[in-house]
Design a protein around this motif. Structure first.
Motif, PDB file in Angstrom:
ATOM      1  N   GLY A   1      10.601 -16.978  12.129  1.00  0.00           N
ATOM      2  CA  GLY A   1      10.133 -15.978  11.179  1.00  0.00           C
ATOM      3  C   GLY A   1      10.536 -14.574  11.598  1.00  0.00           C
ATOM      4  O   GLY A   1      10.984 -13.765  10.782  1.00  0.00           O
ATOM      5  N   LEU A   2      10.410 -14.300  12.892  1.00  0.00           N
ATOM      6  CA  LEU A   2      10.726 -12.960  13.402  1.00  0.00           C
ATOM      7  C   LEU A   2      12.189 -12.605  13.166  1.00  0.00           C
ATOM      8  O   LEU A   2      12.517 -11.498  12.770  1.00  0.00           O
ATOM      9  CB  LEU A   2      10.399 -12.914  14.902  1.00  0.00           C
ATOM     10  N   TYR A   3      13.065 -13.550  13.428  1.00  0.00           N
ATOM     11  CA  TYR A   3      14.508 -13.263  13.304  1.00  0.00           C
ATOM     12  C   TYR A   3      15.098 -13.753  11.975  1.00  0.00           C
ATOM     13  O   TYR A   3      16.299 -13.633  11.746  1.00  0.00           O
ATOM     14  CB  TYR A   3      15.271 -13.876  14.484  1.00  0.00           C
ATOM     15  N   GLU A   4      14.242 -14.344  11.148  1.00  0.00           N
ATOM     16  CA  GLU A   4      14.638 -14.806   9.820  1.00  0.00           C
ATOM     17  C   GLU A   4      15.810 -15.786   9.848  1.00  0.00           C
ATOM     18  O   GLU A   4      16.830 -15.612   9.181  1.00  0.00           O
ATOM     19  CB  GLU A   4      14.950 -13.604   8.915  1.00  0.00           C
ATOM     20  N   ILE A   5      15.662 -16.797  10.703  1.00  0.00           N
ATOM     21  CA  ILE A   5      16.645 -17.873  10.769  1.00  0.00           C
ATOM     22  C   ILE A   5      15.906 -19.168  10.445  1.00  0.00           C
ATOM     23  O   ILE A   5      14.821 -19.400  10.980  1.00  0.00           O
ATOM     24  CB  ILE A   5      17.225 -18.038  12.196  1.00  0.00           C
ATOM     25  N   THR A   6      16.471 -20.010   9.619  1.00  0.00           N
ATOM     26  CA  THR A   6      15.816 -21.268   9.284  1.00  0.00           C
ATOM     27  C   THR A   6      16.428 -22.404  10.095  1.00  0.00           C
ATOM     28  O   THR A   6      17.565 -22.803   9.855  1.00  0.00           O
ATOM     29  CB  THR A   6      15.967 -21.566   7.775  1.00  0.00           C
ATOM     30  N   PRO A   7      15.679 -22.929  11.071  1.00  0.00           N
ATOM     31  CA  PRO A   7      16.184 -24.067  11.839  1.00  0.00           C
ATOM     32  C   PRO A   7      15.980 -25.366  11.059  1.00  0.00           C
ATOM     33  O   PRO A   7      15.220 -25.403  10.097  1.00  0.00           O
ATOM     34  CB  PRO A   7      15.310 -24.041  13.091  1.00  0.00           C
ATOM     35  N   ASP A   8      16.644 -26.431  11.491  1.00  0.00           N
ATOM     36  CA  ASP A   8      16.443 -27.741  10.859  1.00  0.00           C
ATOM     37  C   ASP A   8      15.214 -28.432  11.432  1.00  0.00           C
ATOM     38  O   ASP A   8      14.483 -29.108  10.719  1.00  0.00           O
ATOM     39  CB  ASP A   8      17.678 -28.622  11.073  1.00  0.00           C
ATOM     40  N   LEU A   9      15.036 -28.282  12.751  1.00  0.00           N
ATOM     41  CA  LEU A   9      13.882 -28.879  13.421  1.00  0.00           C
ATOM     42  C   LEU A   9      13.278 -27.843  14.368  1.00  0.00           C
ATOM     43  O   LEU A   9      13.995 -26.975  14.881  1.00  0.00           O
ATOM     44  CB  LEU A   9      14.304 -30.120  14.233  1.00  0.00           C
ATOM     45  N   VAL A  10      11.976 -27.959  14.581  1.00  0.00           N
ATOM     46  CA  VAL A  10      11.266 -27.025  15.446  1.00  0.00           C
ATOM     47  C   VAL A  10      10.392 -27.829  16.412  1.00  0.00           C
ATOM     48  O   VAL A  10       9.763 -28.813  16.005  1.00  0.00           O
ATOM     49  CB  VAL A  10      10.345 -26.090  14.618  1.00  0.00           C
TER      50      VAL A  10
ATOM     51  N   LEU B   1      20.270 -27.594  13.954  1.00  0.00           N
ATOM     52  CA  LEU B   1      19.799 -26.515  14.818  1.00  0.00           C
ATOM     53  C   LEU B   1      18.321 -26.751  15.111  1.00  0.00           C
ATOM     54  O   LEU B   1      17.494 -26.796  14.202  1.00  0.00           O
ATOM     55  CB  LEU B   1      20.002 -25.158  14.134  1.00  0.00           C
ATOM     56  N   ILE B   2      18.020 -26.948  16.407  1.00  0.00           N
ATOM     57  CA  ILE B   2      16.633 -27.174  16.833  1.00  0.00           C
ATOM     58  C   ILE B   2      16.140 -25.928  17.555  1.00  0.00           C
ATOM     59  O   ILE B   2      16.723 -25.518  18.561  1.00  0.00           O
ATOM     60  CB  ILE B   2      16.525 -28.379  17.795  1.00  0.00           C
ATOM     61  N   PHE B   3      15.091 -25.322  17.037  1.00  0.00           N
ATOM     62  CA  PHE B   3      14.450 -24.203  17.737  1.00  0.00           C
ATOM     63  C   PHE B   3      13.331 -24.772  18.592  1.00  0.00           C
ATOM     64  O   PHE B   3      12.399 -25.393  18.070  1.00  0.00           O
ATOM     65  CB  PHE B   3      13.854 -23.204  16.740  1.00  0.00           C
TER      66      PHE B   3
END
Ligand code: PMP
Length: 413
Positions: free
Chosen positions: A238-247, A220-222
């Motif tokens: 951070g806002l939605y509390e989801i941890t992506p794999d790459l940003v 999952l890339i944000f």
């Protein structure tokens, strides 16, 4: 220069007329070469979260420039910026600086493909990740289709592995994964869409993407080029509390100078050259001036500044909603913190199709009415308005007054 500009939307093609040529910026204000002043809601398309010419940013650039403009070698500024980013976004365990958001997206998908040994990338209709060949794809309406190139000069072979789904439609993503899950390297998403106007994620959408990608062994890339350090101190993740794999990052982390970065899980980032086999490089990457401007920007983003950005965003929202309601215009305002857009439609805007139901001709007239009244909104109905820390309440009030008058006038034509 084609159309006299160095990036297409600047040519005012979406609103008609000729672009204004700018001479200087200060705080929330822009002055053009004819001496007209505007309250700026483009903010260089997002980077200028502190407004133009913030004294700390300017002095950081001046101080750094005296030490040399580029070394093409490691320097302390890189370590300082990287530390600041990693502290704010702990899911970024390692990162690499590049020179634009486009490069960040391009490099992140290359890495995702290498790390998974898969070729397909799933993106969303109306999401923009820079002008990378394989990401310049538009979907057909409805369910996902194989992407067709959106630009001339992009061979079909370049987009054959690009899948497109409608934003905010988790069922469509599930359907694609159920058919092709084993060949999907990554899902790349703007966690708050900002390139079809502002479209926030529906409750459960990002969570669903996280769950589906995990289940199918995809990454999952944000793409937080807009939202990183904009919608919260730790971005949309951070806002939605989801941890992506790459940003992917850009814009704000360069404080108005050209920059981008991509980062994420250590085991993934360790595959980037020279540690690993994924080649990616840049003559000016980690440029001292850009990183100094970025660091000075990030250092100024205290929790009080974020509270103020939220308060000012809400103030502008309230004023604009009152104005279009009192004009009898059916419109929707979408806002996340200091990013907002008004859509001139009676539909709730949650995806590309509903975003495109906005009355673009009305926006064109409104845009010119605003310019005449000293307000510079984005020259397209489908772009984000950015509020900066430099906008003050009286400028926001002036904006609302100008908006109401310009809207009344635009409705008559
Ligand atoms: N990703 C997103 C979400 C963007 O909004 C943009 C630019 N508007 C990019 C990537 C590309 O960044 P750049 O223009 O710096 O190449």
């Amino acid at each position: 220069m084609p159309a006299g500009v160095n990036s297409p939307v600047r040519a005012f093609g979406a609103v008609g007329g000729d672009p204004i040529y700018l001479a200087r910026g200060e705080g929330a204000l822009l002055t053009d070469v004819d001496g007209n002043t505007y309250i700026d809601y483009v903010c260089s398309w997002g980077p200028l979260i502190l407004g133009h010419c913030h004294p700390d940013v300017i002095s950081a650039v001046e101080r750094t420039a005296r030490l040399g403009t580029s070394y093409g070698a490691p320097h302390e500024g890189e370590i300082q910026l990287a530390r600041t980013i990693v502290q704010a976004m702990p899911w970024i365990q390692m990162l690499r600086c590049v020179n634009s958001g486009t490069e960040a997206g391009m490099s992140a998908i290359r890495l995702a493909r290498a790390a998974t040994g898969r070729d397909k990338i799933l993106k969303f209709e109306g999401n923009y990740h820079g002008h990378v060949d394989s990401l310049l794809v538009r979907a057909g309406s409805g369910l996902a289709t194989f992407g067709l190139p959106d630009s001339a000069g992009v061979p079909e072979a370049m987009t054959r592995d690009s899948l497109v789904a409608p934003y905010n439609h988790l069922d469509a993503v599930e359907e694609i994964f159920s058919q092709q899950g084993e060949s999907i390297a990554a899902v790349i998403v703007e966690p708050v869409a900002g390139n079809m106007g502002v479209v926030p994620p529906r409750a459960g959408f990002l969570e669903g993407l996280r769950e589906l990608t995990k289940r199918h062994g995809a990454l999952l890339i944000f793409d937080e080029v807009i939202t990183g350090f904009r919608v919260s101190p730790s971005g949309a993740a951070g806002l939605y509390e989801i941890t992506p794999d790459l940003v992917c990052l850009g814009k704000t982390i360069g404080g108005g100078l050209p920059v981008g970065a991509y980062g994420g899980r250590r085991d993934l980032m360790e595959q980037v050259a020279p540690l690993g086999p994924v080649y990616q490089a840049g003559t000016l990457s980690g440029n001292p001036l850009a990183l100094a401007a970025g660091l000075a920007t990030l250092e100024n983003l205290t929790s009080e500044v974020y509270q103020e950005l939220e308060r000012k965003g809400a103030l502008l929202e309230q004023g604009l909603v009152e104005a279009f309601t009192s004009c009898g215009v059916k419109a929707q305002l979408n806002r996340v913190g200091s990013m907002l857009s008004v859509f001139y439609t009676d539909q709730r805007v949650e995806d590309n199709e509903t975003a495109f139901s906005t009355d673009r001709a009305l926006y064109g007239r409104l845009f010119h009415g605003l310019l005449q009244r000293g307000v510079y909104p984005p020259p397209s109905a489908l772009e984000t308005w950015f509020v900066s820390a430099a906008h003050d309440d009286s400028q926001i009030e002036q904006t609302v007054t100008a908006f109401k008058a310009a809207l009344e006038e635009a409705l008559k034509n």
